[in-house]
Design an enzyme around this catalytic site. Structure first.
Site, PDB file in Angstrom:
ATOM      1  N   GLY A  78       0.705   9.298  16.331  1.00  0.00           N
ATOM      2  CA  GLY A  78       1.467  10.535  16.462  1.00  0.00           C
ATOM      3  C   GLY A  78       2.695  10.302  17.320  1.00  0.00           C
ATOM      4  O   GLY A  78       2.593  10.154  18.535  1.00  0.00           O
ATOM      5  N   LEU A  79       3.867  10.251  16.689  1.00  0.00           N
ATOM      6  CA  LEU A  79       5.104   9.892  17.389  1.00  0.00           C
ATOM      7  C   LEU A  79       6.128  11.019  17.287  1.00  0.00           C
ATOM      8  O   LEU A  79       7.302  10.796  17.016  1.00  0.00           O
ATOM      9  CB  LEU A  79       5.670   8.584  16.813  1.00  0.00           C
ATOM     10  CG  LEU A  79       4.714   7.395  16.880  1.00  0.00           C
ATOM     11  CD1 LEU A  79       5.265   6.212  16.079  1.00  0.00           C
ATOM     12  CD2 LEU A  79       4.441   6.979  18.321  1.00  0.00           C
ATOM     13  N   GLY A  80       5.658  12.239  17.519  1.00  0.00           N
ATOM     14  CA  GLY A  80       6.547  13.395  17.495  1.00  0.00           C
ATOM     15  C   GLY A  80       7.317  13.527  18.784  1.00  0.00           C
ATOM     16  O   GLY A  80       7.597  12.544  19.475  1.00  0.00           O
TER      17      GLY A  80
ATOM     18  N   GLY B 227       4.856  12.256  21.596  1.00  0.00           N
ATOM     19  CA  GLY B 227       4.344  10.916  21.362  1.00  0.00           C
ATOM     20  C   GLY B 227       5.426   9.849  21.322  1.00  0.00           C
ATOM     21  O   GLY B 227       5.252   8.751  21.866  1.00  0.00           O
TER      22      GLY B 227
ATOM     23  N   LYS C 231      -5.946  21.404  31.536  1.00  0.00           N
ATOM     24  CA  LYS C 231      -4.638  21.641  30.917  1.00  0.00           C
ATOM     25  C   LYS C 231      -4.569  23.048  30.327  1.00  0.00           C
ATOM     26  O   LYS C 231      -3.526  23.715  30.369  1.00  0.00           O
ATOM     27  CB  LYS C 231      -4.376  20.595  29.830  1.00  0.00           C
ATOM     28  CG  LYS C 231      -3.088  20.792  29.020  1.00  0.00           C
ATOM     29  CD  LYS C 231      -1.844  20.787  29.886  1.00  0.00           C
ATOM     30  CE  LYS C 231      -0.555  20.571  29.113  1.00  0.00           C
ATOM     31  NZ  LYS C 231      -0.376  21.304  27.886  1.00  0.00           N
TER      32      LYS C 231
ATOM     33  N   HIS D 137      -3.939  25.332  33.150  1.00  0.00           N
ATOM     34  CA  HIS D 137      -2.526  25.118  33.510  1.00  0.00           C
ATOM     35  C   HIS D 137      -1.627  25.957  32.601  1.00  0.00           C
ATOM     36  O   HIS D 137      -0.700  26.630  33.062  1.00  0.00           O
ATOM     37  CB  HIS D 137      -2.202  23.624  33.390  1.00  0.00           C
ATOM     38  CG  HIS D 137      -0.746  23.291  33.366  1.00  0.00           C
ATOM     39  ND1 HIS D 137       0.031  23.430  32.235  1.00  0.00           N
ATOM     40  CD2 HIS D 137       0.082  22.813  34.322  1.00  0.00           C
ATOM     41  CE1 HIS D 137       1.273  23.057  32.500  1.00  0.00           C
ATOM     42  NE2 HIS D 137       1.333  22.674  33.763  1.00  0.00           N
ATOM     43  N   ASN D 138      -1.885  25.911  31.298  1.00  0.00           N
ATOM     44  CA  ASN D 138      -1.038  26.656  30.372  1.00  0.00           C
ATOM     45  C   ASN D 138      -1.223  28.159  30.510  1.00  0.00           C
ATOM     46  O   ASN D 138      -0.276  28.922  30.326  1.00  0.00           O
ATOM     47  CB  ASN D 138      -1.316  26.208  28.935  1.00  0.00           C
ATOM     48  CG  ASN D 138      -0.641  24.891  28.609  1.00  0.00           C
ATOM     49  OD1 ASN D 138      -0.394  24.079  29.496  1.00  0.00           O
ATOM     50  ND2 ASN D 138      -0.359  24.662  27.352  1.00  0.00           N
TER      51      ASN D 138
ATOM     52  N   GLU E  64       0.867  29.070  33.343  1.00  0.00           N
ATOM     53  CA  GLU E  64       2.258  29.002  32.867  1.00  0.00           C
ATOM     54  C   GLU E  64       2.642  30.282  32.124  1.00  0.00           C
ATOM     55  O   GLU E  64       3.751  30.817  32.303  1.00  0.00           O
ATOM     56  CB  GLU E  64       2.385  27.784  31.952  1.00  0.00           C
ATOM     57  CG  GLU E  64       3.695  27.579  31.249  1.00  0.00           C
ATOM     58  CD  GLU E  64       3.544  26.498  30.192  1.00  0.00           C
ATOM     59  OE1 GLU E  64       3.712  26.824  29.003  1.00  0.00           O
ATOM     60  OE2 GLU E  64       3.253  25.337  30.544  1.00  0.00           O
ATOM     61  N   TYR E  65       1.739  30.793  31.286  1.00  0.00           N
ATOM     62  CA  TYR E  65       1.993  32.052  30.569  1.00  0.00           C
ATOM     63  C   TYR E  65       2.324  33.155  31.571  1.00  0.00           C
ATOM     64  O   TYR E  65       3.285  33.908  31.400  1.00  0.00           O
ATOM     65  CB  TYR E  65       0.743  32.478  29.794  1.00  0.00           C
ATOM     66  CG  TYR E  65       0.609  31.965  28.388  1.00  0.00           C
ATOM     67  CD1 TYR E  65       0.743  30.614  28.098  1.00  0.00           C
ATOM     68  CD2 TYR E  65       0.291  32.829  27.348  1.00  0.00           C
ATOM     69  CE1 TYR E  65       0.577  30.141  26.813  1.00  0.00           C
ATOM     70  CE2 TYR E  65       0.128  32.368  26.052  1.00  0.00           C
ATOM     71  CZ  TYR E  65       0.275  31.026  25.782  1.00  0.00           C
ATOM     72  OH  TYR E  65       0.118  30.565  24.507  1.00  0.00           O
TER      73      TYR E  65
END
Length: 294
Positions: free
Chosen positions: A7-9, A12, A164, A167-168, A171-172
């Site tokens: 996965g190289l988006g 990545g 995580k 964490h999100n 963040e919201y």
């Protein structure tokens, strides 16, 4: 060390570059042949010397499941799979059990850093057994920010993605607070330069943060966010955070309200959601919708 990266988006691809800069060998696979180092997962595994470590960086759900299913048949006893996507922590427990049937280790890693991670480093929250985490440690060290912070072995399998997720959720709520304050400032006649009010908060105040810096960046690009439609998607992790709170009888009024505010953005053109959309674009490169698209 050697690492296979699937996965190289947006995330990545930058992670591959940062790990390589630290002197490690990374063989990347992506469905897009223009960015992939190899033509298939099988070729990726063949090119790695055992015992192998393969890091999966694909969307949560079916794409992650199918990748792990394929790796289960390609890898050997003693290899380790890392899921660095935004998988639900309950999926981690399932994936660890499936891979353990073949003697393959599993580590879950919540990754935060967005499009800025290549230069600034990525905050990493890791779950898994000590032995498996230790195998991946050189890569964690390459990805994390410089200094003493930004990496934690949070606990057993699932702990990284659960951390995580929380964490999100935080963040919201933080983004929602900035967005509500911005809308109120914009609504009154007496405040004539809202952008500079936000900028003034960047030093010496208790609400200064990287998100505030990004809000100022967004306002510098588009002072009143006139170019944006007030729509903000939710990634799923906000929902999972609220669901976990319900399951554990933990009150999360601010995070829950911020999630519901995202839902309200789908009903009309919400000024607050312009700021949320702008912040998501600033830190994560998430798509925004312009007025011209509607």
């Amino acid at each position: 060390m050697e690492l296979g990266l699937v996965g190289l988006g947006k995330m990545g691809g930058n992670m591959r570059e940062r790990i390589r800069r630290a002197g490690h060998t990374v063989i990347g696979y992506d469905r897009d042949p223009k960015v992939s180092d190899v033509a298939s997962l099988a070729e990726l595994v063949d090119k790695l010397e055992g015992p192998r470590v393969v890091w999966v960086m694909v969307p949560a759900g079916a794409p992650t499941q199918s990748t792990i299913d394929e790796l289960k048949d390609l890898l050997a006893e003693g290899d380790v799979v890392v899921d660095g996507g935004n998988s639900r922590w309950t999926d981690d427990e399932k994936h660890a059990a499936e891979l353990a049937e073949r003697g393959i280790g599993f580590v879950d890693c919540g990754v935060s850093g967005g499009v800025w991670g290549l230069e600034n480093g990525y905050a990493l929250m890791v779950g898994g057994g000590d032995e498996h985490v230790a195998r991946v440690q050189p890569v964690f060290d390459a990805l994390k920010p410089e200094g003493d912070f930004g990496y934690v072995h949070a606990g057993k399998v699932g702990a990284g993605h659960f951390s995580k997720m929380v964490h999100n959720g935080i963040e919201y709520a933080m983004m929602q607070a900035y967005a509500e304050g911005w809308e109120l400032l914009e609504a009154v006649d007496s405040v004539t330069d809202v952008r500079e009010v936000f900028r003034s908060w960047q030093e010496g105040t208790v609400i200064r943060s990287w998100l505030l810096d990004l809000a100022v960046n967004a306002l510098d690009d588009d002072e009143h966010l006139d170019k944006l439609r007030g729509f903000a998607a939710d990634s799923g992790e906000g929902r999972w955070t609220v669901e976990a709170a319900i399951d554990n009888a933990v009150p999360l009024p601010a995070i829950t309200a911020s999630l519901f505010a995202r839902f309200s953005s789908r009903q009309d053109d919400s000024p607050q959601m312009k700021m949320i959309a702008a912040l998501r674009n600033q830190f994560g490169g998430h798509a925004v919708e312009s007025r011209s698209e509607h």
